[in-house]
Structure formats: C-alpha cells, structure tokens
Design a protein around this motif. Structure first.
Motif, mmCIF file in Angstrom:
data_model
loop_
_atom_site.group_PDB
_atom_site.id
_atom_site.type_symbol
_atom_site.label_atom_id
_atom_site.label_comp_id
_atom_site.label_asym_id
_atom_site.label_seq_id
_atom_site.Cartn_x
_atom_site.Cartn_y
_atom_site.Cartn_z
ATOM 1 N N ARG A 1 57.166 -75.808 -27.318
ATOM 2 C CA ARG A 1 56.715 -74.674 -28.133
ATOM 3 C C ARG A 1 56.071 -73.605 -27.246
ATOM 4 O O ARG A 1 56.331 -72.413 -27.380
ATOM 5 C CB ARG A 1 55.720 -75.168 -29.187
ATOM 6 C CG ARG A 1 55.268 -74.136 -30.198
ATOM 7 C CD ARG A 1 56.369 -73.779 -31.182
ATOM 8 N NE ARG A 1 56.889 -74.954 -31.859
ATOM 9 C CZ ARG A 1 56.427 -75.448 -33.001
ATOM 10 N NH1 ARG A 1 55.451 -74.839 -33.607
ATOM 11 N NH2 ARG A 1 56.959 -76.514 -33.541
ATOM 12 N N ASP B 1 58.587 -71.792 -25.140
ATOM 13 C CA ASP B 1 59.315 -70.813 -25.941
ATOM 14 C C ASP B 1 58.519 -69.507 -26.027
ATOM 15 O O ASP B 1 59.063 -68.408 -25.885
ATOM 16 C CB ASP B 1 59.547 -71.396 -27.338
ATOM 17 C CG ASP B 1 60.547 -70.581 -28.149
ATOM 18 O OD1 ASP B 1 61.555 -70.141 -27.573
ATOM 19 O OD2 ASP B 1 60.310 -70.388 -29.353
ATOM 20 N N ARG B 2 57.207 -69.632 -26.234
ATOM 21 C CA ARG B 2 56.323 -68.463 -26.302
ATOM 22 C C ARG B 2 56.360 -67.702 -24.975
ATOM 23 O O ARG B 2 56.471 -66.485 -24.941
ATOM 24 C CB ARG B 2 54.903 -68.926 -26.607
ATOM 25 C CG ARG B 2 53.849 -67.841 -26.568
ATOM 26 C CD ARG B 2 53.748 -67.142 -27.905
ATOM 27 N NE ARG B 2 52.513 -66.370 -28.030
ATOM 28 C CZ ARG B 2 52.487 -65.045 -28.097
ATOM 29 N NH1 ARG B 2 53.596 -64.349 -28.040
ATOM 30 N NH2 ARG B 2 51.348 -64.417 -28.250
ATOM 31 N N ALA C 1 55.760 -57.256 -29.818
ATOM 32 C CA ALA C 1 56.398 -58.104 -28.810
ATOM 33 C C ALA C 1 55.438 -58.360 -27.658
ATOM 34 O O ALA C 1 55.540 -59.354 -26.960
ATOM 35 C CB ALA C 1 57.678 -57.456 -28.311
ATOM 36 N N GLY D 1 52.349 -58.814 -28.150
ATOM 37 C CA GLY D 1 51.226 -59.549 -28.722
ATOM 38 C C GLY D 1 50.099 -58.651 -29.202
ATOM 39 O O GLY D 1 48.965 -59.097 -29.351
ATOM 40 N N ILE E 1 64.054 -64.744 -32.056
ATOM 41 C CA ILE E 1 62.610 -64.558 -32.194
ATOM 42 C C ILE E 1 61.946 -65.862 -31.774
ATOM 43 O O ILE E 1 62.075 -66.888 -32.420
ATOM 44 C CB ILE E 1 62.222 -64.221 -33.655
ATOM 45 C CG1 ILE E 1 63.110 -63.111 -34.210
ATOM 46 C CG2 ILE E 1 60.750 -63.830 -33.747
ATOM 47 C CD1 ILE E 1 63.024 -61.813 -33.449
ATOM 48 N N ARG E 2 61.238 -65.784 -30.641
ATOM 49 C CA ARG E 2 60.638 -66.985 -30.079
ATOM 50 C C ARG E 2 59.233 -67.215 -30.631
ATOM 51 O O ARG E 2 58.662 -66.338 -31.265
ATOM 52 C CB ARG E 2 60.610 -66.881 -28.561
ATOM 53 C CG ARG E 2 62.005 -66.880 -27.949
ATOM 54 C CD ARG E 2 61.938 -66.871 -26.447
ATOM 55 N NE ARG E 2 63.259 -66.823 -25.838
ATOM 56 C CZ ARG E 2 64.005 -67.899 -25.593
ATOM 57 N NH1 ARG E 2 63.573 -69.100 -25.912
ATOM 58 N NH2 ARG E 2 65.185 -67.762 -25.018
ATOM 59 N N SER E 3 58.708 -68.396 -30.324
ATOM 60 C CA SER E 3 57.379 -68.795 -30.792
ATOM 61 C C SER E 3 56.339 -67.708 -30.507
ATOM 62 O O SER E 3 56.323 -67.130 -29.428
ATOM 63 C CB SER E 3 56.987 -70.090 -30.083
ATOM 64 O OG SER E 3 55.677 -70.445 -30.435
ATOM 65 N N GLY E 4 55.479 -67.454 -31.481
ATOM 66 C CA GLY E 4 54.384 -66.514 -31.253
ATOM 67 C C GLY E 4 54.702 -65.094 -31.654
ATOM 68 O O GLY E 4 53.826 -64.249 -31.701
ATOM 69 N N PRO F 1 60.661 -72.278 -33.983
ATOM 70 C CA PRO F 1 59.390 -72.767 -34.530
ATOM 71 C C PRO F 1 58.229 -71.985 -33.925
ATOM 72 O O PRO F 1 58.218 -71.731 -32.712
ATOM 73 C CB PRO F 1 59.344 -74.227 -34.074
ATOM 74 C CG PRO F 1 60.732 -74.584 -33.694
ATOM 75 C CD PRO F 1 61.417 -73.331 -33.291
#
Lengths: 267, 242
Positions: A151, A154-155, B96, B98, B142-145, B162
């Motif tokens: 996870r 991925d971020r 993007a 953040g 679209i990645r995590s976060g 996820p």
C-alpha cells in the motif's frame, strides 16, 4: 562520463531500503564501477553502519551543504573496493537541514567522476523523501510481500509519478518462497498486480543479511558468498548495467514460484 | 524591489495562515515564479515558518509548476498546504501533490466575507457556482493516497487502487479495476451509478448509502454496475439500462 543517480525509496520503514542501497552500491563497485552512496536519512543515519564505515566519519552531507567542507572531504572511501564512496548523513540535525535543490547540486558535482550515485531515502513522504528523489534519474521502490508495505509503495509510486520521475522500478525484498507456496504470503504476481511497474529483482529472506548488516559487510561484497540474497543483489546490479540476467521476473504466476524454489536451492 | 507592477502578489493574513494571491492572469509562469521569489525575499522574515494558502486564480498550472512553487516556499521555510484555483485541472494537479484545494470548514471567502455554506460544501465538495454537469476524464491509475473530487461525472481510464478515493457529484465509471473507495452522487443523488470492469472496492458510497463488500469476494469475470435499489447498494452485471 555522467553518473546515473538512483534513489532507493519505499514509503514504509523497515522494508530494507538501507540494505538494498548498501548491497547495490557494493555489487556495482564489484563490477568495477565508480559508485557514491549517499545517506539522505538525516537524523537517523544507518547506511554507514551497514557498510561498516561508521568510525571513519569526519564530515557529513550537512557539512557539505552548509559549506563547512568540500564535497571530497565528506566522501569516505571504502577500501575494500577500487572506487566506492559513502557520503554519510548528519546524525544531529533533521531533514530541514537539506533542501531538494541542495541534493541536486551535490549530485551534479558527483556526476562527472562517478558511474553511479545511489541515494538511500528515509521512510515517509515528507521533506526527506523529496530531498532524496529530487536529483534522481531512476527510482527504485523497495517493498515486502505484505499488504501494508505494498500500500505504501503504491502511494510512493504515485508521488514519484507526480514529480515526473517515472513510475520507478520495483525490488521485492524478503520473500519466503515456502510461505508463498502455502498461500500465506503475497506472491510476486500479487504485488505486481497492484503496483503495475517493472520488476527489477526479487530478494529472498536470508539470515545472512542480518548477520552481515551487523558486521558492516554487505552480503553482496563476498563474491564467493553462496547466500541467495547475495546472488540476488549481484543480479540486480547486472540488470542496472543493462545485462539481461535470467531471473524470476516476467514469468507467469506458477512459473515464478517453481523457478524461485529451484533457484534458491540450486545456487 | 523593482518587480513589474503588472504582476502583483497579494499577501494577507487569514485564519488558516498566510494567503498569497497571484493576480495577473496573463503573466507567463517564469515571470510569476520570479515575482514570487522577489516577494518572498522581501518579506521572508515576516513570513518565515508560516503555513501558506496559495490562491492562483484562473492560472492553469501543471503539477511540476506547483511543485516548483512548493520547493521555492519550502526553501524560504514556508509550508504550502492549500492551493485555491478556478481551473479543475490546477486543483487536480495540486491534489496529486497531496495539497488541499479548499479551506476546510472555512465559512469566509478569500476576502474575509461570510459565505453561505451550501449543501455541496457540507457534503465535502467544493462550494462553487453551479458549473453544470461537466465530466472529468482521468487517463491514469489512481494510486493509494490520491483523491479525485469532481462536481460532475468522473471517468477513470485505469485502476483505482486500495487507499485511493473518487468523490463525484454524478456517476463514476472506472475502465479498469476498482479496488479503492468511490462515492458517486455525493451531494445526495441516489440515482447515480458506479461502473467498473472489475468491481472489487474496499467500500462504495452512493448518495448517503454505504456498502462494504463481503469478505473473500471472488472478482466477477465481467464488468459490474452498482446502483441503489430499495435503499441498498446492489451490484449487477453491467449492461445498458432499459
């Protein structure tokens, strides 16, 4: 001659960024390359310990950035190789002591004299991470075959793409083929299914890693070391050099597992 | 400072920190950046350590350009945390990175005037003049976060991983694997639908309905569509509605 700057990062802590950095730097140096390893984890430095160079630190990265020494004075030469250098992090400061543009400047100074600059990134997605990827030509994302590490990877890949440093390449560290076979651990295919980036290498769980890290002797250093992780790092170095080393990646799901098992036994 | 008067930068203290406003709409990015640099150099001691809200007005800025501004601010010991922008693309670029794109819970506008909070703002969306049912097309995974928020329909050509979320006032179509969280009809429209080639989300929301898929769900081998039926979110094979 212009060095390639490679940043090793992960998001999550404890997945093996420092181990990968030390071993890749050593494995590249074993191929006769001129390599500088930079620890950008200011305040929590480790790379010097894993490389066994802790007691030779006089100047560090922050000293260079703040002008207290020349870059060459902060470069600790690893005498076990022709040309492997470490630029250690400061232990007494924090990430704000260095800016992304400082990192670009330091790397630009190193480029003419090196083949590779390998940067060990701190965990997290804040300033330290931004410092580490600012100068990168190539980013290696390290993950473990577990849901939380994937996870975070991925971020991190999303952030690397946002910085336009490409999606990066993946190293899956600490995989246990026996657990994967029993279905108790994410397989390589499971990890790639989520992250969808190029696989640079797979490093099996290996006790030799812990032993060698404590001794300050990266496993990759010993060419005669038959440890599977040692071979994995040397293979990854070959791949960075553009050599097509037959590996575990890109094979179909069942194929990967059976080949990995054979490979662990066979070497 | 001798910066050109045509590119004024507004500096103003607001409840959330310091507001920097870029006024000139036609100025090229390089000029903006230079003006900002001069302004920061001039007011550094005053602004040092503050949290910055950047109002870029109708400037269309790319992620890399916003990142350059972010770096410039951080070099001056200021933290960029919110970008206010009119173009949806600029807000998307900010997210993007953040960054926030609205003042959370703020009930005053940029000039300190009181705003009437509409239901859209309460639903967590940007309170904006009704912009019509426009659609947003996102051509990447679209990645995590990451959070994609839009006042109209949203189409994603890629996966939703996820840890990622999509919030849309209208329908959401994912041409890929949906494994994160999607909220369609976010301002209360229960007729909104969510479609995906592979529908295996962590959670789905339509209007004020929430669905958590059963554990150990086997992904269906066909595209699915989720909609609200009799007060429940139901997933079924995706086909053209009668």
């Amino acid at each position: 001659m212009h060095a390639k700057v490679i940043t090793v990062t992960s998001g999550k802590g404890g997945v093996g960024k420092t181990t990968v950095t030390a071993n890749l730097a050593a494995a590249l140096a074993m191929l006769g390359k001129r390599v500088a390893a930079i620890d950008s984890d200011i305040g929590l430095r480790n790379l010097d310990v894993v490389m066994g160079l802790e007691n030779r630190i006089v100047y560090d990265l922050v000293d260079v950035v703040e002008g207290r020494c020349r870059l060459s004075q902060a470069m600790i030469r690893d005498k076990r190789f022709a040309e492997l250098y470490l630029i250690p992090a400061a232990q007494t400061r924090d990430k704000m002591a260095v800016s992304p543009s400082d990192m670009v400047l330091v790397c630009d100074q190193l480029r003419p004299d090196m083949d590779y600059v390998v940067i060990d990134s701190p965990a997290g997605i804040e300033r330290g991470f931004r410092n580490a990827i600012a100068p990168a030509d190539q980013v290696i994302v390290v993950t473990n075959p577990e849901v939380s590490a994937v996870r975070d990877a991925d971020r991190i890949i999303g952030l690397i793409e946002a910085e336009e440093k490409g999606p990066g390449q993946l190293i899956i560290n600490r995989i246990k083929p026996s657990m994967v076979a029993r279905g108790d651990m994410l397989s390589i295919a499971d990890v790639l299914d989520i992250l969808a980036i190029d696989l640079l290498g797979v490093v099996p769980e290996d006790e030799a890693i812990l032993i060698s890290s404590n001794r300050g002797l990266p496993v990759a250093m010993s060419a005669t070391n038959s440890a599977s992780a040692s071979q994995a790092f040397r293979n990854i170095a070959q791949r960075l050099e553009g050599n097509d080393v037959p590996i575990l990646d890109l094979a179909p799901q069942s194929g990967i597992l059976s080949r990995l098992r054979n490979w662990v036994r066979g070497e | 400072m001798t910066g050109s008067k045509s590119t004024e930068i507004r500096v103003k203290g607001i409840r959330e920190g310091i507001l920097l406003g870029l006024n000139n709409h036609s100025a090229p990015f390089a000029e903006l950046l230079q003006r900002l640099q001069e302004e920061l150099a001039e007011k550094r001691t005053f602004l040092k350590g503050s949290r910055i809200v950047l109002d870029v007005g109708d400037h269309l800025l790319q992620r890399t350009q916003l990142a350059q501004i972010q770096t410039l601010l951080s070099e001056n010991e200021m933290e960029l945390w919110t970008v206010l922008a009119e173009p949806a693309a600029t807000r998307e670029a900010a997210r993007a990175l953040g960054l926030a794109t609205r003042l959370a819970g703020s009930n005053t506008d940029l000039d300190g005037n009181d705003l009437a909070i509409g239901s859209a703002a309460q639903a967590g969306l940007e309170a904006e003049a009704s912009s019509g049912a426009n659609a947003l097309l996102v051509l990447e995974t679209i990645r995590s976060g990451r959070s994609v928020q839009h006042e109209g329909h949203v189409t994603i050509l890629g996966d939703v991983n996820p840890g990622a979320q999509i919030i849309a006032r209208g329908h959401v179509v994912v041409w890929g694997r949906l494994r994160g969280m999607v909220h369609a009809g976010a301002s209360g429209d229960a007729s909104a639908v969510i479609c995906a080639l592979q529908l295996t989300p962590t959670q789905l929301r339509i209007a004020n309905h929430i669905a958590i898929p059963p554990e150990e769900q086997q992904p269906a081998l066909f595209p699915e569509m989720a909609s609200v039926r009799d007060g429940q979110i139901v997933a079924e094979p995706w086909r053209v509605r009668e």
